[in-house]
Write a protein that holds these residues in place. Sequence first.
Motif, PDB file in Angstrom:
ATOM      1  N   LYS A   1      39.055 -13.926   4.888  1.00 47.91           N
ATOM      2  CA  LYS A   1      37.728 -14.379   5.319  1.00 47.91           C
ATOM      3  C   LYS A   1      37.046 -13.293   6.152  1.00 47.91           C
ATOM      4  CE  LYS A   1      38.570 -19.368   5.263  1.00 47.91           C
ATOM      5  NZ  LYS A   1      38.517 -20.636   6.046  1.00 47.91           N
ATOM      6  N   TYR A   2      35.755 -13.128   5.898  1.00 44.21           N
ATOM      7  CA  TYR A   2      34.970 -12.101   6.576  1.00 44.21           C
ATOM      8  C   TYR A   2      33.604 -12.670   6.961  1.00 44.21           C
ATOM      9  CZ  TYR A   2      38.374  -8.852   4.559  1.00 44.21           C
ATOM     10  OH  TYR A   2      39.540  -8.206   4.204  1.00 44.21           O
ATOM     11  N   GLN A   3      32.996 -12.018   7.928  1.00 45.37           N
ATOM     12  CA  GLN A   3      31.608 -12.288   8.262  1.00 45.37           C
ATOM     13  C   GLN A   3      30.839 -10.972   8.201  1.00 45.37           C
ATOM     14  OE1 GLN A   3      30.321 -14.763  11.487  1.00 45.37           O
ATOM     15  NE2 GLN A   3      32.191 -15.971  11.490  1.00 45.37           N
ATOM     16  N   ALA A   4      29.702 -11.007   7.531  1.00 42.87           N
ATOM     17  CA  ALA A   4      28.846  -9.825   7.453  1.00 42.87           C
ATOM     18  C   ALA A   4      27.489 -10.174   8.038  1.00 42.87           C
ATOM     19  CB  ALA A   4      28.700  -9.364   6.007  1.00 42.87           C
ATOM     20  N   PHE A   5      26.957  -9.268   8.842  1.00 41.30           N
ATOM     21  CA  PHE A   5      25.613  -9.427   9.384  1.00 41.30           C
ATOM     22  C   PHE A   5      24.730  -8.401   8.692  1.00 41.30           C
ATOM     23  CE2 PHE A   5      28.487 -11.141  12.500  1.00 41.30           C
ATOM     24  CZ  PHE A   5      27.851 -12.304  12.914  1.00 41.30           C
ATOM     25  N   VAL A   6      23.777  -8.896   7.916  1.00 41.24           N
ATOM     26  CA  VAL A   6      22.971  -8.014   7.079  1.00 41.24           C
ATOM     27  C   VAL A   6      21.482  -8.265   7.324  1.00 41.24           C
ATOM     28  CG1 VAL A   6      24.758  -7.946   5.311  1.00 41.24           C
ATOM     29  CG2 VAL A   6      22.919  -9.618   5.115  1.00 41.24           C
ATOM     30  N   ASN A   7      20.697  -7.205   7.212  1.00 44.55           N
ATOM     31  CA  ASN A   7      19.245  -7.312   7.214  1.00 44.55           C
ATOM     32  C   ASN A   7      18.769  -7.284   5.770  1.00 44.55           C
ATOM     33  OD1 ASN A   7      18.347  -7.272  10.094  1.00 44.55           O
ATOM     34  ND2 ASN A   7      19.518  -5.365  10.112  1.00 44.55           N
ATOM     35  N   VAL A   8      17.885  -8.210   5.429  1.00 45.46           N
ATOM     36  CA  VAL A   8      17.386  -8.313   4.058  1.00 45.46           C
ATOM     37  C   VAL A   8      15.861  -8.342   4.078  1.00 45.46           C
ATOM     38  CG1 VAL A   8      19.434  -9.548   3.278  1.00 45.46           C
ATOM     39  CG2 VAL A   8      17.447 -10.843   4.077  1.00 45.46           C
ATOM     40  N   PRO A   9      15.206  -7.899   2.979  1.00 42.47           N
ATOM     41  CA  PRO A   9      13.740  -7.968   2.910  1.00 42.47           C
ATOM     42  C   PRO A   9      13.238  -9.391   3.090  1.00 42.47           C
ATOM     43  CG  PRO A   9      14.613  -6.622   1.131  1.00 42.47           C
ATOM     44  CD  PRO A   9      15.788  -7.284   1.771  1.00 42.47           C
ATOM     45  N   ASN A  10      13.911 -10.324   2.464  1.00 45.95           N
ATOM     46  CA  ASN A  10      13.667 -11.761   2.608  1.00 45.95           C
ATOM     47  C   ASN A  10      14.867 -12.493   2.029  1.00 45.95           C
ATOM     48  OD1 ASN A  10      13.071 -12.028  -0.328  1.00 45.95           O
ATOM     49  ND2 ASN A  10      11.267 -10.831   0.233  1.00 45.95           N
ATOM     50  N   PRO A  11      15.080 -13.760   2.386  1.00 42.31           N
ATOM     51  CA  PRO A  11      16.285 -14.475   1.951  1.00 42.31           C
ATOM     52  C   PRO A  11      16.479 -14.530   0.438  1.00 42.31           C
ATOM     53  CG  PRO A  11      15.209 -15.665   3.733  1.00 42.31           C
ATOM     54  CD  PRO A  11      14.281 -14.554   3.346  1.00 42.31           C
ATOM     55  N   GLU A  12      15.401 -14.509  -0.319  1.00 52.66           N
ATOM     56  CA  GLU A  12      15.540 -14.610  -1.778  1.00 52.66           C
ATOM     57  C   GLU A  12      16.201 -13.390  -2.391  1.00 52.66           C
ATOM     58  OE1 GLU A  12      12.129 -14.709  -4.240  1.00 52.66           O
ATOM     59  OE2 GLU A  12      11.611 -12.623  -3.840  1.00 52.66           O
ATOM     60  N   SER A  13      16.266 -12.281  -1.652  1.00 53.03           N
ATOM     61  CA  SER A  13      16.828 -11.056  -2.223  1.00 53.03           C
ATOM     62  C   SER A  13      18.308 -11.221  -2.585  1.00 53.03           C
ATOM     63  CB  SER A  13      16.657  -9.886  -1.254  1.00 53.03           C
ATOM     64  OG  SER A  13      17.463 -10.050  -0.108  1.00 53.03           O
ATOM     65  N   LEU A  14      18.998 -12.187  -1.965  1.00 47.29           N
ATOM     66  CA  LEU A  14      20.410 -12.409  -2.278  1.00 47.29           C
ATOM     67  C   LEU A  14      20.619 -13.411  -3.403  1.00 47.29           C
ATOM     68  CD1 LEU A  14      22.198 -12.371   1.197  1.00 47.29           C
ATOM     69  CD2 LEU A  14      22.009 -10.557  -0.509  1.00 47.29           C
ATOM     70  N   SER A  15      19.544 -13.835  -4.030  1.00 46.16           N
ATOM     71  CA  SER A  15      19.661 -14.727  -5.182  1.00 46.16           C
ATOM     72  C   SER A  15      20.441 -14.034  -6.302  1.00 46.16           C
ATOM     73  CB  SER A  15      18.268 -15.118  -5.681  1.00 46.16           C
ATOM     74  OG  SER A  15      18.360 -15.842  -6.890  1.00 46.16           O
ATOM     75  N   GLU A  16      21.276 -14.781  -6.979  1.00 39.38           N
ATOM     76  CA  GLU A  16      22.113 -14.200  -8.038  1.00 39.38           C
ATOM     77  C   GLU A  16      21.297 -13.565  -9.151  1.00 39.38           C
ATOM     78  OE1 GLU A  16      25.429 -16.532  -9.504  1.00 39.38           O
ATOM     79  OE2 GLU A  16      25.391 -17.773  -7.700  1.00 39.38           O
ATOM     80  N   LYS A  17      20.074 -14.007  -9.353  1.00 37.25           N
ATOM     81  CA  LYS A  17      19.261 -13.469 -10.443  1.00 37.25           C
ATOM     82  C   LYS A  17      18.924 -11.992 -10.243  1.00 37.25           C
ATOM     83  CE  LYS A  17      14.807 -15.006  -8.526  1.00 37.25           C
ATOM     84  NZ  LYS A  17      13.614 -15.869  -8.776  1.00 37.25           N
ATOM     85  N   TYR A  18      19.054 -11.495  -9.006  1.00 34.50           N
ATOM     86  CA  TYR A  18      18.770 -10.084  -8.734  1.00 34.50           C
ATOM     87  C   TYR A  18      20.030  -9.221  -8.772  1.00 34.50           C
ATOM     88  CZ  TYR A  18      14.261 -11.878  -7.167  1.00 34.50           C
ATOM     89  OH  TYR A  18      13.039 -12.505  -7.109  1.00 34.50           O
TER      90      TYR A  18
END
Length: 260
Positions: free
Chosen positions: A57-74
């Motif tokens: 188990k891990y925790q990652a702290f990431v900055n993203v352009p917006n939450p949708e960028s982590l959608s699987e479709k991308y």
Amino acid sequence: MCRLLNLEIRVKADEINYNEEKFFSDDQELVEDYLCSLYRNGQIYSDYNLINTEQHKYQAFVNVPNPESLSEKYNNEYVNRSYKHIVVQIKEIGKNILYYPNCNCEDVPYYILFCTSETGTSSPVICGKCGNEVPLYKVPYLFSEEEHFTLINYQKTYAGVHELYMQSLSDRFTKNQLLNPDSSLNKMAFEIREELENKIKKPVYLSLSRVFFDHKNDCKKIDSDKCPKCGKTLVVCDYQFNFVKMFKCDECRLITDKLN
């Protein structure tokens, strides 16, 4: 606006045989491959942190352009090669105000290839309507790539040259690389600009600033009303960098500032 997310990552340890994998040999390499691939695909920014909380188990702290960028479709194939072996739960922490805003325009007349060494920038592709960054996960891949290697590499190269010039203002080599349209750095930029235009199917301009010039000496050597590449008269454009008004040459696909 950039968002800071907390990713809770669980590795499906009972479903993976590392002896059969080519790209990772343990849990840590698997999760690192996932985050690195997200970055190269433009889905997260480079300043992420990874913490091993307990076994698998891990925790990652990431900055993203917006939450949708982590959608699987991308996801591309590089993201999916590790993503299929993990389970990710996303928690939004809040807005990261240290980053510049992103473009949300639906109809963009043209784009700008723009780089700087300033912190807070994440994408070298700028909207010509609002002047904000276009997240890389929304930008087509260039040349024959399947990730944003060329754009990220150019951005890092430009930032390195820019920073070196700012730390040694008398250095003629770095000054020439930044300001001369025919320098090696800008030749590469024009090639990227052309490829980007072909893929986006809209005009793409290269931003070539001249504010680095020593006004006492260099203003006498150039005509600031003329395009630094072809010499034709510049035309005012809607885009401006902060409070600096910008001008363009449609033939050369070049945007620059004018010296007073």
